[in-house]
Design a protein around this motif. Structure first.
Motif, PDB file in Angstrom:
ATOM      1  N   SER A 186     -12.066  13.436   3.872  1.00  0.00           N
ATOM      2  CA  SER A 186     -12.058  14.247   5.086  1.00  0.00           C
ATOM      3  C   SER A 186     -12.367  13.422   6.335  1.00  0.00           C
ATOM      4  N   THR A 187     -12.162  12.120   6.242  1.00  0.00           N
ATOM      5  CA  THR A 187     -12.442  11.254   7.382  1.00  0.00           C
ATOM      6  C   THR A 187     -11.275  10.314   7.630  1.00  0.00           C
ATOM      7  N   TRP A 188     -11.243   9.780   8.836  1.00  0.00           N
ATOM      8  CA  TRP A 188     -10.229   8.824   9.256  1.00  0.00           C
ATOM      9  C   TRP A 188     -10.822   7.426   9.186  1.00  0.00           C
ATOM     10  N   ASP A 189     -10.046   6.475   8.723  1.00  0.00           N
ATOM     11  CA  ASP A 189     -10.499   5.080   8.626  1.00  0.00           C
ATOM     12  C   ASP A 189      -9.674   4.211   9.570  1.00  0.00           C
ATOM     13  N   PRO A 190     -10.138   3.983  10.817  1.00  0.00           N
ATOM     14  CA  PRO A 190      -9.365   3.154  11.744  1.00  0.00           C
ATOM     15  C   PRO A 190      -9.271   1.697  11.323  1.00  0.00           C
ATOM     16  N   ASP A 191     -10.091   1.282  10.338  1.00  0.00           N
ATOM     17  CA  ASP A 191     -10.046  -0.092   9.853  1.00  0.00           C
ATOM     18  C   ASP A 191      -9.112  -0.278   8.669  1.00  0.00           C
TER      19      ASP A 191
ATOM     20  N   GLY B  10       0.819  -1.211   0.000  1.00  0.00           N
ATOM     21  CA  GLY B  10       0.000   0.000   0.000  1.00  0.00           C
ATOM     22  C   GLY B  10       0.849   1.256   0.000  1.00  0.00           C
ATOM     23  N   HIS B  11       1.929   1.253   0.797  1.00  0.00           N
ATOM     24  CA  HIS B  11       2.872   2.373   0.729  1.00  0.00           C
ATOM     25  C   HIS B  11       3.429   2.508  -0.684  1.00  0.00           C
ATOM     26  N   ALA B  12       3.822   1.396  -1.283  1.00  0.00           N
ATOM     27  CA  ALA B  12       4.485   1.438  -2.588  1.00  0.00           C
ATOM     28  C   ALA B  12       3.600   2.058  -3.663  1.00  0.00           C
ATOM     29  N   ILE B  13       2.273   1.917  -3.535  1.00  0.00           N
ATOM     30  CA  ILE B  13       1.396   2.506  -4.549  1.00  0.00           C
ATOM     31  C   ILE B  13       0.918   3.903  -4.153  1.00  0.00           C
ATOM     32  N   GLY B  14       1.434   4.424  -3.028  1.00  0.00           N
ATOM     33  CA  GLY B  14       1.235   5.842  -2.774  1.00  0.00           C
ATOM     34  C   GLY B  14       0.479   6.235  -1.534  1.00  0.00           C
ATOM     35  N   PHE B  15       0.266   5.312  -0.573  1.00  0.00           N
ATOM     36  CA  PHE B  15      -0.544   5.633   0.599  1.00  0.00           C
ATOM     37  C   PHE B  15       0.304   5.696   1.866  1.00  0.00           C
ATOM     38  N   ALA B  16      -0.002   6.680   2.700  1.00  0.00           N
ATOM     39  CA  ALA B  16       0.732   6.920   3.930  1.00  0.00           C
ATOM     40  C   ALA B  16       0.024   6.254   5.102  1.00  0.00           C
ATOM     41  N   HIS B  17       0.560   6.440   6.319  1.00  0.00           N
ATOM     42  CA  HIS B  17      -0.040   5.844   7.513  1.00  0.00           C
ATOM     43  C   HIS B  17      -1.365   6.522   7.850  1.00  0.00           C
ATOM     44  N   GLU B  18      -2.374   5.728   8.087  1.00  0.00           N
ATOM     45  CA  GLU B  18      -3.706   6.270   8.337  1.00  0.00           C
ATOM     46  C   GLU B  18      -3.808   6.945   9.697  1.00  0.00           C
ATOM     47  N   HIS B  19      -3.079   6.463  10.719  1.00  0.00           N
ATOM     48  CA  HIS B  19      -3.183   7.094  12.035  1.00  0.00           C
ATOM     49  C   HIS B  19      -2.552   8.480  12.056  1.00  0.00           C
ATOM     50  N   GLN B  20      -1.835   8.848  10.986  1.00  0.00           N
ATOM     51  CA  GLN B  20      -1.296  10.194  10.877  1.00  0.00           C
ATOM     52  C   GLN B  20      -2.226  11.123  10.107  1.00  0.00           C
ATOM     53  N   ASN B  21      -3.397  10.607   9.735  1.00  0.00           N
ATOM     54  CA  ASN B  21      -4.420  11.396   9.073  1.00  0.00           C
ATOM     55  C   ASN B  21      -4.823  12.553   9.993  1.00  0.00           C
ATOM     56  N   PRO B  22      -4.764  13.807   9.524  1.00  0.00           N
ATOM     57  CA  PRO B  22      -5.099  14.937  10.397  1.00  0.00           C
ATOM     58  C   PRO B  22      -6.558  14.949  10.834  1.00  0.00           C
TER      59      PRO B  22
ATOM     60  N   THR C  21     -13.080   1.436   2.818  1.00  0.00           N
ATOM     61  CA  THR C  21     -12.546   2.749   2.443  1.00  0.00           C
ATOM     62  C   THR C  21     -11.230   2.617   1.694  1.00  0.00           C
ATOM     63  N   ASP C  22     -10.385   1.659   2.081  1.00  0.00           N
ATOM     64  CA  ASP C  22      -9.167   1.391   1.311  1.00  0.00           C
ATOM     65  C   ASP C  22      -9.519   1.134  -0.154  1.00  0.00           C
ATOM     66  N   LYS C  23     -10.492   0.286  -0.366  1.00  0.00           N
ATOM     67  CA  LYS C  23     -10.875  -0.095  -1.728  1.00  0.00           C
ATOM     68  C   LYS C  23     -11.434   1.100  -2.493  1.00  0.00           C
ATOM     69  N   GLU C  24     -12.228   1.914  -1.809  1.00  0.00           N
ATOM     70  CA  GLU C  24     -12.805   3.090  -2.454  1.00  0.00           C
ATOM     71  C   GLU C  24     -11.720   4.101  -2.828  1.00  0.00           C
TER      72      GLU C  24
END
Length: 351
Positions: free
Chosen positions: A199-204, A144-156, A235-238
């Motif tokens: 604009s939302t956080w996805d804890p899952d 997931g990182h390799a295709i461009g996604f960062a850590h979700e718990h760092q989502n503002p 949400t990952d899939k979306e």
């Protein structure tokens, strides 16, 4: 992602390398800056990402470790992504290079940051067994990182308030032994709102760490911790399909010297087919007030092969490519938009 520890011990976590920050002019329009920060790590949709194994399981295990990485790439592809993943034997032909080294932990560069790493160096490491449930999730997380996604718990938008003293103490102890700056960069540092989709956080999310009790102060419902995510969330899939939607089987054809409008929003992409009627040097470019990544590929017996690319983001110019194109050969030009301003009218043409 983390490796599950037995008997309630502290888990081991993914140590994401710091992301490259683009150097933008201080007088750049804030809307342009936000768009560039949002799109910068994502690949051109339709890119074939080549990955190579630099060892055969290292000190973690054997071929079953490699298989779990292959399965992780396939799990993302199975969603219908426009990206392709291809394993290659020669690391020099790869954008992603993988090693298995227990002492190094697990990590991956994010998206296009992989392109800045020498082809002799790994871009993704795995530091624990990938055949366990946690290990399989780790493989999904790092790819997931390799295709461009960062850590979700760092989502503002998560609104997490940390017990920072406890976080530093726990992550500084075995098995992670992280110095303060690594803990800050991977857990406590919040991403800019300009860097995240939605604009939302996805804890899952598969990009979310699991946490034990006592590390989170707020939201109150997570004071007891966040359980491990072992699969891709809805949400990952979306989100991944927003960036990498399925490709059209036959993109529209560009005609030489004919300007074609681009009706795109931030992050969207347009693809075009080019079949030149004579062999010569051509230019391909965009027009209008815009920041665009422009890339050209040639259709060969082994698939689309990269020819050239230009990224004009943050610059007061338009993207331009120059390449020798061969009569009746098929090429594909792809333009992903960061932002448009002024009249908002932009176009692409080859001549």
């Amino acid at each position: 992602m983390n490796a599950s520890a037995e008997n309630g011990a502290m888990p081991r976590y993914c140590t994401q390398p710091p992301q490259t920050q683009p150097v933008l002019r201080p007088d750049l329009n804030p809307n342009r800056s936000r768009a560039i920060l949002l799109v910068r790590a994502k690949w051109i949709n339709g890119t074939v990402l080549h990955y190579a194994f630099l060892d055969q399981g290292g000190d973690i295990g054997g071929s079953e470790q490699l298989d779990e990485v292959r399965h992780a790439f396939q799990a993302w592809k199975a969603l219908g992504l426009g990206l392709e993943f291809q394993e290659v034997a020669d690391p020099g032909d790869s954008e992603i290079r993988i090693v298995f080294q227990e002492n190094e932990g697990s990590a991956s560069y994010v998206g296009r940051d992989n392109l800045g790493i020498s082809t002799t160096q790994p871009t993704m490491t795995f530091g624990w067994d990938l055949t366990t449930p946690y290990g399989k999730a780790t493989a999904l997380h790092e790819t997931g990182h390799a295709i461009g996604f960062a850590h979700e718990h760092q989502n503002p938008f998560a609104g997490i308030v940390w017990n920072e003293e406890r976080v530093y103490a726990d992550l500084g102890a075995p098995p992670n032994n992280w110095p303060h700056e690594v803990t800050f960069n991977n857990i406590l540092r919040k991403l800019s709102q300009n860097e995240v989709t939605g604009s939302t956080w996805d804890p899952d999310s598969i990009m979310e760490y699991s946490f034990g009790p006592g590390l989170i102060v707020r939201p109150e419902q997570y004071r007891g911790g966040i359980p491990a995510s072992l699969s891709l969330s809805a949400t990952d899939k979306e989100r991944v399909l927003q960036w990498y939607p399925p490709l059209h089987a036959q993109p529209p054809r560009l005609q030489a010297f004919q300007s074609t409008p681009l009706q795109l929003a931030t992050g969207q992409q347009a693809d075009f087919e080019i079949v030149p009627t004579e062999t010569r040097s051509y230019q391909i470019g965009t027009f209008g007030n815009s920041d665009v990544v422009l890339a050209l590929f040639e259709d060969t017996d082994s698939g689309l092969q990269y020819v050239a690319a230009d990224d004009d983001s943050g610059q007061d110019r338009n993207g331009r490519l120059e390449a020798k194109l061969v009569k009746d050969h098929r090429y594909v030009a792809r333009a992903r938009l960061y932002s448009a301003w002024g009249s908002g009218s932009i176009a692409v043409m080859y001549w």
